[in-house]
Design an enzyme around this catalytic site. Structure first.
Site, short mmCIF file in Angstrom:
data_model
loop_
_atom_site.label_atom_id
_atom_site.label_comp_id
_atom_site.label_asym_id
_atom_site.label_seq_id
_atom_site.Cartn_x
_atom_site.Cartn_y
_atom_site.Cartn_z
N PRO A 88 -4.81 -33.77 35.07
CA PRO A 88 -4.69 -32.64 34.13
C PRO A 88 -3.60 -31.66 34.56
CG PRO A 88 -6.71 -32.46 35.44
CD PRO A 88 -6.11 -33.80 35.76
N GLU A 115 -13.54 -35.04 42.25
CA GLU A 115 -12.70 -33.84 42.15
C GLU A 115 -11.22 -34.20 42.11
OE1 GLU A 115 -13.86 -30.83 41.65
OE2 GLU A 115 -15.84 -31.77 41.68
N ARG A 152 3.34 -50.01 22.99
CA ARG A 152 3.88 -50.05 21.62
C ARG A 152 5.40 -50.01 21.59
NH1 ARG A 152 0.35 -49.22 17.70
NH2 ARG A 152 1.88 -48.26 16.33
N ASP A 167 6.27 -44.71 12.85
CA ASP A 167 5.13 -43.95 13.34
C ASP A 167 5.51 -42.49 13.63
OD1 ASP A 167 3.12 -45.81 13.30
OD2 ASP A 167 3.45 -46.50 15.35
N1 SAH Z 1 -10.39 -31.32 39.92
C1 SAH Z 1 -9.33 -31.84 39.11
C2 SAH Z 1 -9.86 -32.72 37.99
C3 SAH Z 1 -10.50 -33.99 38.47
S1 SAH Z 1 -11.06 -34.98 37.15
C4 SAH Z 1 -8.56 -30.69 38.48
O1 SAH Z 1 -9.21 -29.73 38.04
O2 SAH Z 1 -7.32 -30.74 38.41
C5 SAH Z 1 -11.00 -36.59 37.86
C6 SAH Z 1 -9.78 -37.44 37.50
O3 SAH Z 1 -9.73 -37.63 36.10
C7 SAH Z 1 -8.43 -36.86 37.87
O4 SAH Z 1 -8.09 -37.11 39.20
C8 SAH Z 1 -7.51 -37.58 36.91
O5 SAH Z 1 -7.13 -38.87 37.39
C9 SAH Z 1 -8.38 -37.75 35.68
N2 SAH Z 1 -8.12 -36.73 34.62
C10 SAH Z 1 -8.94 -35.73 34.26
N3 SAH Z 1 -8.42 -34.99 33.28
C11 SAH Z 1 -7.23 -35.54 32.97
C12 SAH Z 1 -6.20 -35.22 32.04
N4 SAH Z 1 -6.30 -34.19 31.19
N5 SAH Z 1 -5.10 -36.01 32.00
C13 SAH Z 1 -4.98 -37.06 32.84
N6 SAH Z 1 -5.92 -37.40 33.75
C14 SAH Z 1 -7.04 -36.66 33.82
#
Ligand code: SAH
Length: 247
Positions: A88, A115, A152, A167
């Site tokens: 994220p 996490e 794609r 698209d």
């Molecule tokens: N503690 C982290 C979130 C961990 S969620 C933070 O707050 O930044 C666990 C895993 O889910 C992450 O390591 C990632 O690989 C995936 N993930 C969660 N949300 C995501 C998002 N919006 N985009 C891409 N990968 C995501």
């Protein structure tokens, strides 16, 4: 093109990849996809891939060793490849990025859980990419989503390449509306031009519809779009009509 996905839930990945366009491309060897169980790179009876976060506060983090060993092993079996970490905190994954990544030969996706990952693993990562400003519980859905969108753009994956170019986002516009038979259903009619029209009229109506939808639903796309004189005229004409409608 080859994709690899490293996950502690390989069956989630396989389930998705066993249907649809990507599975067909896999069957006819346009795409190669290797799903790797991270636990195969552990050395304890419980096949542990996570551990307590340093500093307290609870929560688990993915250990460095299994991932380092897994990626070392992948490197011995493959030519050059890039590592994508769905996160994220990464740059937002969009259509332009999908098209860019489709030009790579080999992409390995590292799916985080808990996490997230031990920060030292970031040394292995070439692309940290987010699917949006929210948190999901693992990298599997983000990785699958990106693999689908990237695929794609790999020549031969989507049977009808015209559809990829039409698209949304490809040309900086949203896709036009689509219709299928019957021409009238519950009194709702397909616009006559699509049913009876000639090729050129249909193309014109579609282009107009793409522009109209982009103005109404996603006007920010115009900030990044190169607009030719013909398109500019069409845009102005539509905005004029909309202004008249609004009184
Ligand atoms: N503690 C982290 C979130 C961990 S969620 C933070 O707050 O930044 C666990 C895993 O889910 C992450 O390591 C990632 O690989 C995936 N993930 C969660 N949300 C995501 C998002 N919006 N985009 C891409 N990968 C995501």
């Amino acid at each position: 093109m080859k994709f690899a996905v490293v996950s502690i839930f390989p069956e989630m990945i396989e389930a998705f990849l066993s249907r649809g366009i990507v599975s067909r491309a896999r069957a006819n060897k346009t795409l190669e996809i290797e799903v790797i169980q991270l636990r195969d790179y552990t050395h304890d009876a419980h096949r542990t891939t996570d551990d307590y976060v340093y500093g307290g506060g609870g929560g688990m983090v993915m250990k460095p060793a299994p991932v380092f060993e897994c990626i070392d092993d992948y490197a011995t079996r493959n030519g050059p490849f890039k590592v994508v970490f769905p996160s994220p905190q990464g740059q937002i994954f969009d259509s332009a990025r999908a098209e860019e990544l489709a030009r790579q030969e080999n992409l390995l996706f590292l799916c985080g859980r808990y996490e997230g990952i031990d920060e030292r693993l970031m040394n292995l990562v070439d692309y940290e990419l987010s699917i949006g400003s929210f948190v999901v519980s693992g990298g599997e859905i983000p990785a699958l989503l990106m693999i689908d969108a990237i695929s794609r753009f790999v020549p031969g994956v989507v049977g009808n390449e015209r559809s990829v170019k039409q698209d949304s986002f490809y040309n900086g516009l949203l896709d036009h509306a689509n219709w299928t038979r019957p021409a009238v259903y519950r009194g709702l009619e397909v616009p006559a031009v699509y049913v009876n029209g000639h090729h050129q009229e249909i193309e014109k109506a579609r282009k107009r519809d793409s522009i109209l939808r982009t103005i109404l639903k996603h006007p920010k796309l115009f900030l990044e779009k190169e607009i030719g004189p013909e398109e500019k005229n069409a845009i102005i004409e539509i905005i004029r009509e909309l202004s008249t409608d609004a009184g």
